[in-house]
Design an enzyme around this catalytic site. Structure first.
Site, PDB file in Angstrom:
ATOM      1  N   HIS A 373      80.367  67.390  22.958  1.00  7.22           N
ATOM      2  CA  HIS A 373      80.681  67.295  24.385  1.00  7.22           C
ATOM      3  C   HIS A 373      81.073  68.612  25.028  1.00  7.22           C
ATOM      4  CE1 HIS A 373      80.805  62.843  24.692  1.00  7.22           C
ATOM      5  NE2 HIS A 373      81.147  62.924  23.422  1.00  7.22           N
ATOM      6  N   THR A 672      80.415  63.644  34.669  1.00 12.15           N
ATOM      7  CA  THR A 672      80.113  62.233  34.943  1.00 12.15           C
ATOM      8  C   THR A 672      80.651  61.831  36.318  1.00 12.15           C
ATOM      9  OG1 THR A 672      82.066  61.739  33.596  1.00 12.15           O
ATOM     10  CG2 THR A 672      79.915  61.368  32.586  1.00 12.15           C
ATOM     11  N   LYS A 676      79.140  59.402  39.577  1.00 10.06           N
ATOM     12  CA  LYS A 676      79.857  58.364  40.340  1.00 10.06           C
ATOM     13  C   LYS A 676      79.735  58.632  41.832  1.00 10.06           C
ATOM     14  CE  LYS A 676      82.894  58.197  36.408  1.00 10.06           C
ATOM     15  NZ  LYS A 676      84.097  58.813  35.812  1.00 10.06           N
TER      16      LYS A 676
END
Ligand code: 26W
Length: 829
Positions: A373, A672, A676
C-alpha cells in the site's frame, strides 16, 4: 419450545424467520428496550434506544449469519481469510438497516418513542480501528465480499482504544484516547469456545522420533490467550452475512509459580496486565514504522491466532490431511503488517502437524498473497533481529531457513552476483541486522499486488525490481475501490433518489448501471435537479462546519475540500499556499474572475510527526486571519474540521464541489477519498498520481482539473531543483512567501512557521511543493472560471458520478477473486 428444532447436526435453531415489518420490528425493539436492557423510560439521551435498535437489527443479521455459515459448510467451499491490523468500520447501524432493507419499518417503529432514526444513529460511536486508507479499504472490501456472496472472513484486532480523538486547541492538534468500547459494542458476539493460545519467548528444543526424524519444539513459552469477538458483515439485500473476527488478548490462568511461591501473589497477578496490553491500543502511525516491540507482539498475536483458527477448523472438518488445504484456503496480507503469518504457517504445519519443509512451504507459498500500500521508504517495515530472537525465537529460525533457501535460488539466477544476494536478502546485515518484512512477504506469497496502475508499475520498476525480474508472474495490479452502498446510497439519499427515478429502484444493486445517467448531463431539468440535491447536501455540511468549527460557510460559494491524513507528501501545504494567494489577491483588490469559495481541510497527524502538526497549526492560523477580515468575507472562508473520521466523511463527500487530490506525483499509492468524492459528483483537482490517473481516464480529461509534474518529471526535476529561483521568478509566489515569513499568520508566535518556509525553500524538499505552485494556482483559476458556468459545472459533475462504476470495490473484489483468490459465490454450487 415449538420454535426450536434440533437439526441433524445438533444445532439448536429458530425455525421461524424473524419478520421484517414495522409491527414486528417495533415489538422486538420494545422487548429489547424493556427486557434485555431493563429500561422503562427514555431518559435524556437516546443511548438505550440505540442499543435496543441495534439488538433488534442484530437478531435479523444473526439468523442470516448462521444460514450463510451452514451453506458454506455444506458447499465445502474455498475460503479466503483477509488478515489486517486495521478495519476502519465506522458506524454499523445505518449500513445494516440499508443492507437488510428495513428502513421504513425501523422509522415507523421509532415513532412510538417520539424520535427519528437520524437522532438514534448519532448515538453510535465510530469503530475507528484503523488509521486511514488501508483500514477503510479493508472495511469496504468486507462489504463487497458479502454483497458478492464470497466466503471471505476478516481477521483483525479488537483494540480497546481505537484511533485517537483529535481536538483543536489554540490551532493545535491535541490527542485524547478513544475508549470506544466503554459503553459496550452491541454488534459483537464473544466466542470463548474458539479461544487460542499464542506463545511468546521461550526457546527451541529438538527431539528425534523413532524413525530418526528431527522435530523442533518451541518450549518454555509465555502464552497469551486470544479471545475472538465476531462481528456480522451483511451483504446488500442478499441474505448473506459474513464474519469479521477480532481478537482480544487475555492472560492465561497460570501463575508464575516462582513468583507465587516467593510470596508475591499480587505481583504474579499484576504480571497478567502484560498479556492484556497487547490489544490495548491501535498504533496511530500512518506511514512511519517506529519499531516498538508491542507492535510486533500485536502482529504475531493476530497472525498466530488467525492461522490457528483456520487450521483448527480444517482439522476438525477434514482431519490431519493437508493435501487439499491450499486448494481450499487463501490468505490475503493487508500490507506487511501481518506478514509474520508466512513463518507462522510454516511453524504450525511443521511443528504441530509434522509436515516436511517442502510440503509446508508449498502450502504456504500457494496460500499467501501480499498487497503493498505504499512506496514511502519510511513506511517499509523492518524488525531488528534481536527483538525476534527474544520474543519469537522459533520464528526467527524459520525465517533464516526461508532466507537461506531463497538466496540459493538468487545465486542460481544470478551466478556469482554476491551483491545481488545482499540486496535481496530478507535479512539486512549490519551492526543491527533487521528483517525486511516486505521481502519475506514477496518470497512467501504467490501474488504481490499494488493498489493502482501507476503504483504497481513503480513497484515493478523501482522498489521490487529484482523480485519482479525473478518472478514476473507474481506481480499484478488491483486498483482500489470503495463501496457504493456506504459511499453513495447511504450517505447521499438525495442523489440516490434522483438517480433511482431515472434508473429504477434496483440501480444500487446494479451499480454498473450508473453510467446510464451520462446522457442526462445534457438534460437541463435533470441538471437543475442535480444542483438542488447538491445544495441540500451543502446545507448539511455547512451545519456540520458551523457546529464543529464555528465558521460560517455559504451554500452559494464553492465548497473546496481536502480531507485525509495530514502528511507532507499529500501536500495540504500546497492547498494552504493557494488560500494565502487568494487572500493576498483579495487584500490587494485583485478579485477579478475570482470565485467565492469555502475551503475545508481536515485530518489527523501522527502524534510524533512534528511537521504535520505544524501544518495543522498553519491552516488554523490562516483560517483565523482570513475569517476575521471583513474584506475577505464575501470571497473566502477557511475551516479545519476536527476529528475527521468515517462518519464525518459521510456528510462531507456529498456536500463537496471540488475534491483536492494534490500529492506529489509517485507518492500516493492510490487514494480512495478521491473515489468517494467522484461518486458523489465532486470534480477533482489533482496530480497524475495513484488512482487519479484512472479517474481522469474514466471521466475524460475535459472533466478533470489536472496540474503539476508527473512522476517522471518529478524524478528528473529533483536533480537540479531550485525552489528559491522559482519563488523569486513568480511575483504571486514571492508575495505568499513574504506573508508567511513576515509573521502575518504568527503575529504573537514569532518564527513559528520557519520550519515550513525552510522546507518549501529547500532544494532537498522531497515533496517539491514549490515546483507545482504556479501550475496549481493557474489550474485553480480554471476551476473558478468553470464553476461560474453553473450548467457546465453540473454537466461535469453528473459525468463524474456516471463514470464512477470502475471505482466500486465490487469491481476490485471481482478482480481479486478472479486473479488471486479464485473464489466462487457461496450461492453457486
Ligand atoms: C507501519 C506503519 C504504517 C502504517 C500504515 C505504514 C504504512 C501504513 C499504510 C501503508 C498507510 C496507508 O493507509 N496507505 C494507503 O493505503 C490506501 C489503500 O490502499 C491507499 O489508497 C493510499 O494511497 C495509501 O496511502
Amino acid at each position: 419450545m415449538s420454535d426450536l428444532k434440533l437439526s441433524d447436526k445438533n444445532n439448536l435453531q429458530l425455525s421461524k424467520t424473524l419478520e421484517m415489518g414495522a409491527e414486528h420490528v417495533g415489538e422486538d425493539l420494545a422487548r429489547h428496550f424493556n427486557l434485555t436492557l431493563g429500561r422503562d423510560e427514555l431518559g435524556d439521551s437516546h443511548y438505550y434506544l440505540f442499543n435496543a435498535l441495534a439488538l433488534t437489527v442484530r437478531d435479523r443479521l444473526v439468523q442470516r449469519w448462521s444460514l450463510t455459515r451452514q451453506r458454506c459448510a455444506e458447499n465445502r467451499c474455498r475460503r479466503v481469510h483477509y488478515l489486517s491490523l486495521e478495519f476502519l468500520m465506522g458506524r454499523t447501524l445505518t449500513n445494516s438497516i440499508l443492507n437488510l432493507d428495513i428502513e421504513d419499518a425501523v422509522r415507523e417503529a421509532l415513532i412510538q418513542y417520539g424520535c427519528t432514526l437520524e437522532e438514534v444513529v448519532e448515538e453510535e460511536h465510530d469503530a475507528g480501528l484503523g488509521n486511514g486508507g488501508l483500514g477503510r479499504l479493508a472495511a469496504c472490501f468486507l462489504d463487497s465480499c458479502a454483497t458478492l456472496e464470497l466466503p471471505v472472513t476478516g481477521y483483525g484486532i479488537r483494540y480497546e482504544y481505537g484511533m485517537f480523538h483529535q481536538k483543536i486547541v489554540d490551532g493545535r492538534q491535541v490527542e485524547s484516547p478513544d475508549h470506544w468500547l466503554r459503553n459496550g459494542h452491541p454488534w459483537e458476539i464473544e466466542c470463548p469456545e474458539n479461544i487460542k493460545r499464542v506463545p511468546f519467548f521461550g526457546h527451541t528444543e529438538y527431539t528425534e522420533d523413532k524413525d530418526g526424524r528431527v522435530h523442533a519444539r518451541w518450549v518454555d513459552t509465555h502464552d497469551v490467550l486470544a479471545v475472538p469477538y465476531d462481528v456480522p458483515v451483511p451483504g446488500y439485500q442478499n441474505d448473506t452475512v459474513n464474519t469479521l473476527r477480532l481478537w482480544k488478548s487475555e492472560a492465561t490462568d497460570e501463575f508464575d509459580l516462582d513468583e507465587f511461591n516467593a510470596g508475591s501473589y499480587t505481583d504474579a497477578v499484576a504480571a497478567k496486565n502484560l498479556a492484556e496490553q497487547i490489544t490495548m491500543v491501535l498504533y496511530p502511525n500512518d506511514a512511519s514504522e517506529n519499531g516498538k516491540e508491542l507492535r510486533l507482539r500485536q502482529q504475531y498475536f493476530l497472525a498466530s491466532a488467525s492461522l490457528q483458527d483456520v487450521i483448527h477448523h480444517w482439522v476438525r472438518v477434514e482431519g490431519r490431511d493437508f493435501s487439499d488445504f491450499a486448494a481450499r484456503n487463501g490468505f490475503q496480507l493487508n500490507d506487511t503488517h501481518p506478514t509474520i503469518a508466512v513463518a507462522e504457517l510454516m511453524r504450525l504445519l511443521m511443528d504441530e502437524y509434522l509436515l516436511e519443509w517442502d510440503e509446508a512451504w508449498q502450502i504456504t507459498r500457494s496460500t499467501m498473497a501480499y498487497t503493498n500500500h505504499t512506496l514511502l521508504p519510511e513506511a517499509l517495515e523492518k524488525w531488528p533481529v534481536f527483538l525476534f530472537r527474544n520474543l519469537l525465537p522459533r520464528l526467527l529460525e524459520i525465517i533464516y531457513e526461508i532466507n537461506a533457501r531463497f538466496l540459493a535460488e538468487v545465486a542460481e539466477h544470478w551466478p556469482g552476483d554476491v551483491n545481488r544476494q545482499m540486496q535481496l536478502s530478507i535479512i539486512e546485515e549490519g551492526a543491527y541486522p533487521q528483517i525486511r518484512m516486505a521481502y519475506l512477504a514477496i518470497v512467501g506469497s504467490h501474488s504481490v499486488n499494488g493498489v493502482a496502475a501507476l503504483h504497481t508499475e513503480l513497484l515493478k520498476q523501482g522498489l521490487f525490481r529484482d523480485f519482479y525480474n525473478l518472478w514476473p508472474e507474481k506481480f499484478n495490479n488491483k486498483t482500489n475501490g470503495v463501496t457504493p452502498r456506504r459511499w453513495l446510497a447511504h450517505c447521499n439519499p438525495g442523489l440516490t433518489t434522483l438517480i433511482g427515478k431515472q434508473l429504477g429502484e434496483d440501480w444500487v444493486a446494479e451499480f454498473g448501471d450508473i453510467h446510464k445517467i451520462a446522457p442526462l448531463a445534457q438534460d437541463k431539468a435533470f441538471r437543475a435537479a442535480w444542483r438542488e440535491v447538491k445544495k441540500e447536501n451543502k446545507q448539511r455540511l455547512l451545519e456540520l462546519v458551523k457546529t464543529e468549527c464555528n465558521v460560517d460557510f455559504d451554500v452559494d460559494m464553492m465548497f473546496d475540500v481536502q480531507v485525509k491524513r495530514i502528511h507532507e507528501y499529500k501536500r495540504q501545504l500546497l492547498n494552504i499556499l493557494h488560500v494565502i494567494h487568494l487572500y493576498d489577491r483579495i487584500t490587494r483588490g485583485d478579485t477579478e474572475g475570482m470565485q467565492p469559495r469555502c475551503v475545508l481541510i481536515g485530518g489527523k497527524a501522527a502524534p510524533g510527526y512534528a511537521m504535520a502538526k505544524l501544518i495543522i497549526k498553519l491552516i488554523n492560523n490562516v483560517a483565523n486571519v482570513v475569517n476575521r477580515d471583513a474584506r475577505a468575507r464575501s470571497w473566502l472562508r477557511v475551516a479545519f474540521i476536527p476529528n475527521y473520521r468515517v462518519s464525518t466523511m459521510e456528510v462531507i463527500c456529498p456536500g463537496t464541489d471540488l475534491s483536492e487530490q494534490v500529492s506529489t506525483a509517485g507518492k500516493e499509492a492510490s487514494g480512495t477519498g478521491n473515489m468517494k468524492f467522484m461518486m458523489n459528483g465532486a470534480l477533482t483537482i489533482g496530480t497524475l498520481d495513484g488512482a487519479n490517473i484512472e479517474i481522469r481516464e474514466a471521466v475524460g480529461e475535459e472533466n478533470f482539473f489536472l496540474f503539476g509534474l508527473d512522476e517522471q518529471q518529478v524524478a528528473e526535476t529533483r536533480n537540479d531543483y531550485d525552489p528559491n529561483a522559482i519563488i523569486a521568478a513568480d511575483k504571486d509566489f514571492a508575495r505568499v512567501m513574504h506573508l508567511l515569513e513576515s509573521q502575518h499568520f504568527s503575529l504573537f508566535e514569532d518564527s513559528l512557521f520557519d520550519p515550513i518556509s525552510q522546507s518549501i525553500r529547500s532544494p532537498h524538499d522531497a515533496w517539491m511543493t514549490a515546483a507545482d505552485f504556479r501550475s496549481y494556482v493557474d489550474c485553480q483559476q480554471r476551476v473558478a472560471t468553470t464553476y461560474q458556468d453553473a450548467e457546465q459545472w453540473s454537466k461535469m459533475s453528473i459525468l463524474n458520478s456516471a463514470n464512477s462504476a470502475r471505482f466500486s470495490s465490487d469491481r476490485t473484489i471481482q478482480d481479486y477473486s478472479r486473479d488471486i483468490w479464485r473464489l466462487k459465490p457461496n450461492s453457486e454450487k
